[in-house]
Design an enzyme around this catalytic site. Structure first.
Site, short mmCIF file in Angstrom:
data_model
loop_
_atom_site.label_atom_id
_atom_site.label_comp_id
_atom_site.label_asym_id
_atom_site.label_seq_id
_atom_site.Cartn_x
_atom_site.Cartn_y
_atom_site.Cartn_z
N CYS A 57 16.32 28.16 11.11
CA CYS A 57 16.95 29.06 10.14
C CYS A 57 15.87 29.51 8.91
O CYS A 57 15.55 28.47 8.63
CB CYS A 57 18.18 28.52 9.57
SG CYS A 57 19.08 29.67 8.44
N CYS A 94 25.36 28.12 14.03
CA CYS A 94 25.17 27.03 14.78
C CYS A 94 24.36 27.33 16.00
O CYS A 94 23.93 28.57 16.15
CB CYS A 94 26.44 26.25 15.35
SG CYS A 94 27.79 27.21 16.10
N CYS A 119 21.54 23.41 13.84
CA CYS A 119 20.50 24.21 14.45
C CYS A 119 19.15 23.86 14.24
O CYS A 119 18.08 24.64 14.26
CB CYS A 119 20.88 25.66 14.49
SG CYS A 119 21.14 26.04 12.52
#
Length: 136
Positions: A89, A11, A85
């Site tokens: 990633c 997160c 997020c």
């Protein structure tokens, strides 16, 4: 899935949702899963309300420290769970990715964080049953 899979929870701040999820996965898997957590913009400490609501469930995350998301953490994980997020990633072929839409507990009172905790527990139980192919 390898015999002992690695799950990464991500997160933004690595101070609430991902730490709670990691705490549940460590506890509920009984060591059958390696657990990592990280954030794209980690805070300097875990959200005290997250610590409190997890303690209510008998899980201590007070000694955890928010960590920065690294490419290596994603690379060594079999399952990557993101929680708000976005696209920060990195994506590697052959990994399982899921995005869990969960309210950020930051700045919320304990009464609002408990339902977030309970939803995280439910999702972790479901994920654990899937990756270990056994009911939890």
């Amino acid at each position: 899935m390898p015999e002992k899979p690695t799950v990464l929870f991500v997160c933004v701040h690595n101070a609430g949702r991902s730490q709670m999820a990691a705490g549940f996965m460590k506890e509920l898997s009984g060591g059958a899963v390696d657990v990592l957590s990280a954030g794209s913009e980690p805070k300097d400490q875990i959200n005290p309300i997250a610590i409190q609501v997890m303690a209510e469930d008998g899980i201590d995350i007070a000694d955890e420290v928010p960590k920065i998301l690294t490419t290596d953490a994603v690379r060594e994980s079999d399952v990557v769970i993101t929680m708000g997020c976005g696209d920060t990633c990195p994506i590697f072929p052959g990994k399982r990715y899921e995005d869990w839409e969960l309210t950020d507990p930051a700045g919320r009172p304990v009464e609002e964080v408990r339902p977030i905790r309970d939803e995280i527990r439910r999702r972790v139980q479901d994920l654990l049953a899937q990756i270990l192919h056994a009911p939890v």
